[in-house]
Design an enzyme around this catalytic site. Structure first.
Site, PDB file in Angstrom:
ATOM      1  N   GLY A 169      -8.116   9.268   9.960  1.00  0.00           N
ATOM      2  CA  GLY A 169      -8.360   9.313  11.389  1.00  0.00           C
ATOM      3  C   GLY A 169      -9.446  10.266  11.830  1.00  0.00           C
ATOM      4  O   GLY A 169      -9.677  10.442  13.034  1.00  0.00           O
ATOM      5  N   ASN A 229      -8.722   1.780  10.134  1.00  0.00           N
ATOM      6  CA  ASN A 229      -7.919   1.472  11.308  1.00  0.00           C
ATOM      7  C   ASN A 229      -8.497   2.152  12.554  1.00  0.00           C
ATOM      8  O   ASN A 229      -8.976   1.512  13.466  1.00  0.00           O
ATOM      9  CB  ASN A 229      -6.465   1.897  11.103  1.00  0.00           C
ATOM     10  CG  ASN A 229      -5.588   1.502  12.268  1.00  0.00           C
ATOM     11  OD1 ASN A 229      -5.233   0.345  12.415  1.00  0.00           O
ATOM     12  ND2 ASN A 229      -5.245   2.452  13.129  1.00  0.00           N
ATOM     13  N   THR A 230      -8.492   3.495  12.548  1.00  0.00           N
ATOM     14  CA  THR A 230      -8.901   4.244  13.731  1.00  0.00           C
ATOM     15  C   THR A 230     -10.332   3.936  14.160  1.00  0.00           C
ATOM     16  O   THR A 230     -10.627   3.867  15.362  1.00  0.00           O
ATOM     17  CB  THR A 230      -8.744   5.755  13.480  1.00  0.00           C
ATOM     18  OG1 THR A 230      -7.416   6.016  13.034  1.00  0.00           O
ATOM     19  CG2 THR A 230      -9.003   6.549  14.736  1.00  0.00           C
ATOM     20  N   ALA A 265      -9.628   5.593   4.528  1.00  0.00           N
ATOM     21  CA  ALA A 265      -9.545   6.755   5.419  1.00  0.00           C
ATOM     22  C   ALA A 265     -10.879   7.467   5.565  1.00  0.00           C
ATOM     23  O   ALA A 265     -11.615   7.654   4.582  1.00  0.00           O
ATOM     24  CB  ALA A 265      -8.494   7.765   4.958  1.00  0.00           C
ATOM     25  N   GLY A 266     -11.188   7.840   6.797  1.00  0.00           N
ATOM     26  CA  GLY A 266     -12.356   8.651   7.084  1.00  0.00           C
ATOM     27  C   GLY A 266     -13.547   7.916   7.651  1.00  0.00           C
ATOM     28  O   GLY A 266     -14.476   8.541   8.159  1.00  0.00           O
ATOM     29  N   LYS A 278       0.852  -1.183   0.000  1.00  0.00           N
ATOM     30  CA  LYS A 278       0.000   0.000   0.000  1.00  0.00           C
ATOM     31  C   LYS A 278       0.889   1.235   0.000  1.00  0.00           C
ATOM     32  O   LYS A 278       1.686   1.440   0.908  1.00  0.00           O
ATOM     33  CB  LYS A 278      -0.929   0.029   1.198  1.00  0.00           C
ATOM     34  CG  LYS A 278      -1.860   1.239   1.164  1.00  0.00           C
ATOM     35  CD  LYS A 278      -2.491   1.500   2.517  1.00  0.00           C
ATOM     36  CE  LYS A 278      -3.129   2.881   2.511  1.00  0.00           C
ATOM     37  NZ  LYS A 278      -3.571   3.302   3.854  1.00  0.00           N
TER      38      LYS A 278
END
Length: 256
Positions: free
Chosen positions: A160, A208-209, A186-187, A99
């Site tokens: 994040g 992830n977050t 993301a987001g 990635k």
């Protein structure tokens, strides 16, 4: 029938990819991965120990023989650093499916597309199979595909942030124009965000977050698994058309 997807000739059944950062420990991370059903995990090569046996190693908790590791270039702000990082990853673990993310600056963590495109071209020529984090721009997405990206990974919102998909129009345009997999990266903040990404026709979602910072990461991982599956089913089912006015479920004519 199994609804699988493929990237660079490799086939997976789970459309959810999860990260390996921000968890309180490797045990919690491993439990979340299991609950999510993910078959791919991203690994920040510059931050997560995957090669030093004298310290706790992620590989002791998440088996790379069972889960595909996707090394990423988190923390890289130019093409040279990203390329060097992935070369080291290939030396350490033999990984070629990677990635790529090249960030523009620390405040927004938005991708620097000039550097990203340059790195994609170099990595592809060196035999890497780059899945590329990018802005939600259909023109930039096509340029990355032409440069050798094996998957396009537009952001839904800043990394994040948990804000969810901010521009459904451009994500849909990227999906319609791509001939490689498209995954929102993301987001995502909660399960409904993941479902929206899949309803737009994306091949998968990376997060992830949203899991790691949930009060109960393992339960959130399970919720994300179900949301991705539900969003995919809704996309395949074909949603009803939008109407400006009400349309009764039962006919109004012929009432008693």
């Amino acid at each position: 029938m199994t609804d699988s997807w493929s990237v660079a000739g490799r086939t997976f059944t789970s459309r959810l990819i999860v990260g390996t950062g921000k968890y309180k420990d490797f045990e919690q991370n491993a439990a979340a991965v299991e609950a999510s059903g993910a078959e791919i995990v991203t690994v920040a090569v510059r931050r997560v120990n995957v090669s030093d046996p004298t310290a706790p190693m992620l590989t002791d908790f998440i088996d790379p023989k069972k889960i595909t590791y996707l090394p990423n270039t988190a923390g890289c702000f130019n093409a040279d650093d990203a390329i060097r990082t992935l070369r080291l990853a290939r030396e350490a673990g033999g990984w070629d499916l990677v990635k790529l993310e090249v960030l523009g600056e620390a405040k927004t963590l938005y991708p620097n597309m000039r550097e990203t495109l340059e790195a994609t071209e170099v990595l592809a020529k060196e035999g890497f199979l780059p899945m590329v984090y990018c802005v939600d721009d259909p023109i930039a997405a096509k340029q990355l595909e032409d440069a050798g990206a094996v998957a396009i990974m537009p952001l839904g919102a800043p990394i994040g942030s948990g804000l969810g998909i901010q521009n459904r129009v451009t994500i849909r345009l990227i999906v319609e124009g791509a001939s490689v997999p498209v995954l929102v990266d993301a987001g995502v903040g909660t399960a409904s965000d993941a479902a929206v990404a899949m309803e737009l026709g994306c091949d998968g979602v990376l997060m992830n977050t949203a899991i790691a910072e949930a009060k109960d990461p393992v339960r959130m991982a399970r919720a994300m698994k179900l949301a991705v599956e539900a969003g995919r089913d809704a996309y395949l089912a074909g949603r009803m058309g939008l109407r400006r006015y009400a349309d009764p479920s039962s006919p109004l004519a012929g009432l008693i």
